[in-house]
Design a protein around this motif. Structure first.
Motif, short mmCIF file in Angstrom:
data_model
loop_
_atom_site.label_atom_id
_atom_site.label_comp_id
_atom_site.label_asym_id
_atom_site.label_seq_id
_atom_site.Cartn_x
_atom_site.Cartn_y
_atom_site.Cartn_z
N LEU A 146 0.84 -1.20 0.00
CA LEU A 146 0.00 0.00 0.00
C LEU A 146 0.87 1.25 0.00
CD1 LEU A 146 -2.97 0.92 0.17
CD2 LEU A 146 -2.69 1.04 2.63
N ASP A 147 0.46 2.23 -0.83
CA ASP A 147 1.22 3.46 -0.94
C ASP A 147 0.89 4.38 0.25
OD1 ASP A 147 2.74 5.48 -1.78
OD2 ASP A 147 1.55 5.97 -3.58
N LEU A 148 1.88 4.61 1.11
CA LEU A 148 1.64 5.47 2.28
C LEU A 148 2.26 6.85 2.06
CD1 LEU A 148 2.30 2.87 5.13
CD2 LEU A 148 0.10 3.64 4.27
N GLU A 149 2.47 7.19 0.76
CA GLU A 149 3.10 8.46 0.40
C GLU A 149 2.39 9.66 1.01
OE1 GLU A 149 6.55 9.63 -1.41
OE2 GLU A 149 5.72 7.62 -1.53
N MET A 150 1.05 9.58 1.06
CA MET A 150 0.29 10.74 1.52
C MET A 150 0.57 11.07 2.99
SD MET A 150 -3.52 9.13 1.63
CE MET A 150 -3.82 7.43 2.01
N PHE A 151 1.10 10.07 3.73
CA PHE A 151 1.53 10.38 5.10
C PHE A 151 3.03 10.65 5.13
CE2 PHE A 151 -1.97 7.25 5.47
CZ PHE A 151 -2.92 8.11 6.01
N GLY A 152 3.63 10.68 3.96
CA GLY A 152 5.07 10.89 3.89
C GLY A 152 5.86 9.68 4.35
N LEU A 153 5.25 8.46 4.20
CA LEU A 153 5.93 7.26 4.71
C LEU A 153 6.19 6.29 3.56
CD1 LEU A 153 3.67 6.76 7.84
CD2 LEU A 153 6.02 7.60 7.83
N ASP A 154 7.16 5.42 3.78
CA ASP A 154 7.52 4.44 2.78
C ASP A 154 7.21 3.04 3.32
OD1 ASP A 154 8.58 2.89 0.84
OD2 ASP A 154 10.68 3.27 1.38
N ALA A 155 6.19 2.40 2.70
CA ALA A 155 5.72 1.12 3.24
C ALA A 155 6.71 -0.01 3.04
CB ALA A 155 4.38 0.74 2.59
N SER A 156 7.71 0.19 2.17
CA SER A 156 8.66 -0.90 1.97
C SER A 156 9.67 -0.97 3.12
CB SER A 156 9.39 -0.73 0.64
OG SER A 156 10.03 0.52 0.61
N ASP A 157 9.70 0.08 3.95
CA ASP A 157 10.52 0.03 5.17
C ASP A 157 9.85 -0.93 6.15
OD1 ASP A 157 11.60 0.42 7.65
OD2 ASP A 157 11.81 2.58 7.45
N PRO A 158 10.56 -1.98 6.60
CA PRO A 158 9.90 -2.98 7.44
C PRO A 158 9.31 -2.38 8.73
CG PRO A 158 12.27 -3.39 7.29
CD PRO A 158 11.94 -2.35 6.27
N ALA A 159 9.97 -1.37 9.29
CA ALA A 159 9.46 -0.78 10.53
C ALA A 159 8.12 -0.10 10.27
CB ALA A 159 10.46 0.22 11.09
N ILE A 160 8.06 0.68 9.17
CA ILE A 160 6.82 1.38 8.83
C ILE A 160 5.71 0.37 8.57
CG2 ILE A 160 5.74 2.96 7.19
CD1 ILE A 160 7.89 4.48 8.42
N PHE A 161 6.04 -0.69 7.81
CA PHE A 161 5.00 -1.65 7.48
C PHE A 161 4.52 -2.39 8.73
CE2 PHE A 161 3.08 -5.47 5.62
CZ PHE A 161 2.26 -4.87 4.68
N ALA A 162 5.47 -2.67 9.66
CA ALA A 162 5.07 -3.33 10.91
C ALA A 162 4.09 -2.46 11.68
CB ALA A 162 6.30 -3.64 11.76
N VAL A 163 4.40 -1.15 11.78
CA VAL A 163 3.50 -0.22 12.49
C VAL A 163 2.14 -0.19 11.79
CG1 VAL A 163 3.10 2.20 13.07
CG2 VAL A 163 5.36 1.18 13.41
N PHE A 164 2.19 -0.15 10.46
CA PHE A 164 0.95 -0.13 9.68
C PHE A 164 0.09 -1.36 9.98
CE2 PHE A 164 -0.88 -1.60 5.51
CZ PHE A 164 -1.96 -0.73 5.50
N THR A 165 0.71 -2.56 9.99
CA THR A 165 -0.08 -3.78 10.26
C THR A 165 -0.64 -3.76 11.68
OG1 THR A 165 1.91 -4.96 10.90
CG2 THR A 165 1.15 -5.27 8.64
N VAL A 166 0.17 -3.28 12.64
CA VAL A 166 -0.32 -3.24 14.03
C VAL A 166 -1.52 -2.31 14.12
CG1 VAL A 166 0.25 -2.59 16.39
CG2 VAL A 166 1.89 -3.88 15.04
N ILE A 167 -1.44 -1.16 13.44
CA ILE A 167 -2.55 -0.20 13.49
C ILE A 167 -3.80 -0.81 12.85
CG2 ILE A 167 -3.37 2.01 12.60
CD1 ILE A 167 -0.52 3.06 13.06
N VAL A 168 -3.61 -1.49 11.71
CA VAL A 168 -4.78 -2.12 11.07
C VAL A 168 -5.37 -3.17 12.00
CG1 VAL A 168 -5.55 -3.56 9.14
CG2 VAL A 168 -3.97 -1.68 8.74
N ALA A 169 -4.49 -3.97 12.63
CA ALA A 169 -4.99 -5.01 13.56
C ALA A 169 -5.76 -4.36 14.70
CB ALA A 169 -3.83 -5.84 14.10
N ALA A 170 -5.25 -3.22 15.21
CA ALA A 170 -5.94 -2.53 16.30
C ALA A 170 -7.30 -2.03 15.84
CB ALA A 170 -5.08 -1.37 16.80
N LEU A 171 -7.36 -1.48 14.62
CA LEU A 171 -8.65 -1.00 14.09
C LEU A 171 -9.64 -2.16 13.94
CD1 LEU A 171 -7.47 1.60 11.42
CD2 LEU A 171 -8.49 2.04 13.67
N VAL A 172 -9.11 -3.31 13.45
CA VAL A 172 -9.98 -4.48 13.30
C VAL A 172 -10.51 -4.90 14.67
CG1 VAL A 172 -9.99 -6.95 12.75
CG2 VAL A 172 -8.95 -5.33 11.18
#
Lengths: 324, 291
Positions: A146-172
């Protein structure tokens, strides 16, 4: 007075915060592991809606994971869609297929439900295994994140993607917590506890079961889409029936009937297999023995047992089924 | 070539051969379920053990027939140990527990086999008697495959006779129909179940040992056959010999002809068949009880 700070919600918050804190100083492998666990947690929570809340034991839930993953893969790689809309499409697709399958499996109970969900999920496995267009048994590589450019983030960075998955899991978690505490969720619990009484009260049992089957399918589809993005790859193995079996074990290990239990189970089982597989080639045997032990001797699972003791310590006179 | 009668005949024999292996596996699974409401996902593991035991005996004695005689007994002993240690206490457990414990056993069995015999694919050579191929309608066909078909038919005849014509058979059939009532009549249903369980394990081991000379003997052979067996049981209806026979024939033929005519959708044909059967008859074709 309504208690908004239940043990379950507080535990969930602690888990999310500690995961986010851990991402910062976990190395590459730690971050990958967190992302993997967060995705599995979403998947396990979706199955717990069926197993723990409604009493529908599905042994074919991986089909929806695979459908979400393949939908994202096919739409991005073959059709050139952007990732966000392919995720949405994956969720909707999983929901549609869950509606079709659910329409004629929710009537069944017990062992029939188990075997037919198992066989139907294998049908999807068999289809993707033979389909050359979508890579057959080699799978499909090159799935973007997923393109996280609009937040100024790069999803291919493992740390960013890990945070992203945790946030999605929390929302779920928040979404499913809302659903299960709504009148609809209460209905499902009541059906689980005494289906005949609910039927004699005039509740449309089949409709409620179908609805939760679709919700569970959609959430599993989301987990699948996330998994495809995380690995950049999807193969039929994602929907092999043992995947359904292992996620079922996760739900049991953590404790059925609580969303946090599923999360705990996902984390424990994933970390265990990670540790064991680095120790011995024959780690699956030890996992198998562990599963058998947990199922035979720890009926409430890890979170379920801890929650029971916690409630008992706080109020020894209270009825003991507060864990749920 | 699809309309060539010889070709069709050969494919029918292939289908029959697969059907007979499936029958040997599914009849045990089905009757165990019918009698005790117990679902054993590790049934495929017993099949795999049968093949490996057969291989082991063959390597040590050099005789296929000794292997064929001893391997199923070895599998039956393994089954007995599991019955006493695990399955006995799971009999009244909800299906979820049964499924998960036997699911755990699959992993244990898989790694036990890998530890003992390694990851490589092996095979049991066919005995000398069957080294010659037979000629049917001008086509060469391995005689060993005919032996499998014959064995399946023989087992069916024996089981049919025991179930329909003997006192033990009537106890088992009555136990499937109404377990509590049979137990009230002073019959030891638990013992009957133990017997059926042992026979089921024996037949699973037998089919594994027999299959070891046709299919590769390798870790994971349990997984592929297990799903087919479960579909046979679902299609045929739980708990009946007739269901196991008809289900095996349908799935064996659908799988074989599906591979030939619709390779793109090879395995999907059997699932489609299952869905059609279940839409028409939700309890399978010949259920002993209503679903």
């Amino acid at each position: 007075m309504k208690n908004y700070f239940t043990l379950e919600r507080v535990t969930a918050l602690v888990i999310v915060v500690s995961c986010l804190g851990f991402v910062d100083f976990a190395g590459y492998y730690g971050q990958e592991l967190i992302a993997e666990i967060a995705i599995l947690a979403i998947f396990a929570m979706s199955l717990d809606l069926l197993v723990g809340y409604t009493g529908l034991v599905s042994l074919g839930h991986a089909a929806f994971l695979g459908i979400g993953a393949y939908a994202t893969g096919i739409l991005t790689v073959h059709m050139g869609w952007n990732v966000a809309s392919s995720m949405a499409a994956g969720v909707i697709m999983a929901g549609l297929i869950a509606a079709i399958i659910g329409a004629f499996v929710v009537r069944l109970g017990g062992i029939f439900f188990i075997m037919i969900t198992l066989a139907l999920s294998q049908m999807f496995y068999a289809y993707f295994l033979k389909n050359r267009e979508f890579g057959g048994d080699d799978g499909m590589p090159g799935i973007p994140r997923l393109d996280l450019e609009m937040f100024g983030l790069d999803a291919s960075d493992p740390a960013i993607f890990a945070v992203f998955t945790v946030i999605v899991a929390a929302l779920v978690f928040v979404l499913l917590d809302l659903i299960m505490n709504s009148p609809f969720g209460r209905y499902l619990l009541a059906i689980h506890q005494n289906e005949n009484r609910m039927r004699s009260l005039g509740a449309p049992i089949g409709l409620y079961k179908l609805a939760i089957f679709i919700v569970a399918g959609m959430v599993a589809g989301l987990a699948g889409s996330m998994q495809a993005q995380h690995m950049g790859f999807v193969s039929p193995d994602a929907m092999f029936w043992t995947v359904s079996g292992i996620v079922l074990i996760m739900v049991i290990v953590g404790g059925t009937g609580t969303l946090v239990g599923a999360v705990v189970g996902a984390a424990v089982v994933r970390m265990m297999s990670h540790e064991l597989s680095s120790l011995t080639e024959y780690w699956m045997m030890y996992m198998g023995l562990f599963f058998i032990g947990i199922v035979l001797f720890a009926g409430d699972g890890i979170y379920g047992t801890l929650a029971k003791y916690w409630h008992r310590a706080r109020d020894p006179k209270a009825p003991q089924d507060l864990a749920k | 070539m699809f309309t060539d009668p010889t070709f069709l005949f050969i494919q029918t024999l292939n289908g029959l051969q697969l059907a007979m292996l499936l029958f040997l596996l599914s009849v045990g699974l089905s009757v165990i379920f019918g009698l005790m409401n117990f679902i054993n996902l590790a049934h495929g593991t017993l099949y795999m053990l049968g093949a490996y035991f057969g291989l082991w005996v063959y390597v040590n004695t050099g005789s296929f027939w000794v292997a064929l005689a001893l391997a199923p007994i070895g599998v039956m002993v393994v089954g007995m140990v599991f019955y006493v240690t695990l399955i006995k206490r799971l009999r009244t457990a909800p299906p979820l527990k049964q499924v998960l414990v036997t699911f755990g056993l699959i992993f244990v069995g898989l790694d036990a086999v890998r530890m003992s015999w390694g990851n490589l694919s092996k095979s049991i050579p066919t005995p000398d008697v069957f080294s010659q191929s037979v000629t049917i309608f001008g086509e060469i066909y391995p005689s060993y495959r005919l032996f499998i078909i014959g064995l399946g038919v023989a087992v069916f005849v024996i089981l049919y006779f025991v179930l329909e014509r003997t006192r033990i058979g009537s106890v088992i059939r009555a136990g499937v129909d109404d377990r509590d009532m049979v137990s009230c009549l002073g019959i030891n249903v638990d013992l009957a179940f133990f017997g059926v369980f042992c026979i089921g394990c024996y037949l699973a081991g037998l089919s594994g040992a027999v299959a070891g000379a046709v299919f590769p003997v390798e870790p994971g052979m349990d997984m592929s056959i297990l799903i087919l067996t479960l579909i046979v049981v679902v299609v045929g209806g739980l708990g009946s010999l007739k269901g196991a026979v008809v289900g095996s024939l349908m799935i064996g033929m659908a799988e074989t002809f599906g591979q030939v005519f619709l390779p793109q959708f090879a395995s999907v044909t059997i699932y489609a068949l299952m869905v059609v059967v279940l839409l028409v008859r939700p309890g399978g074709l010949f259920p002993t009880r209503a679903a």
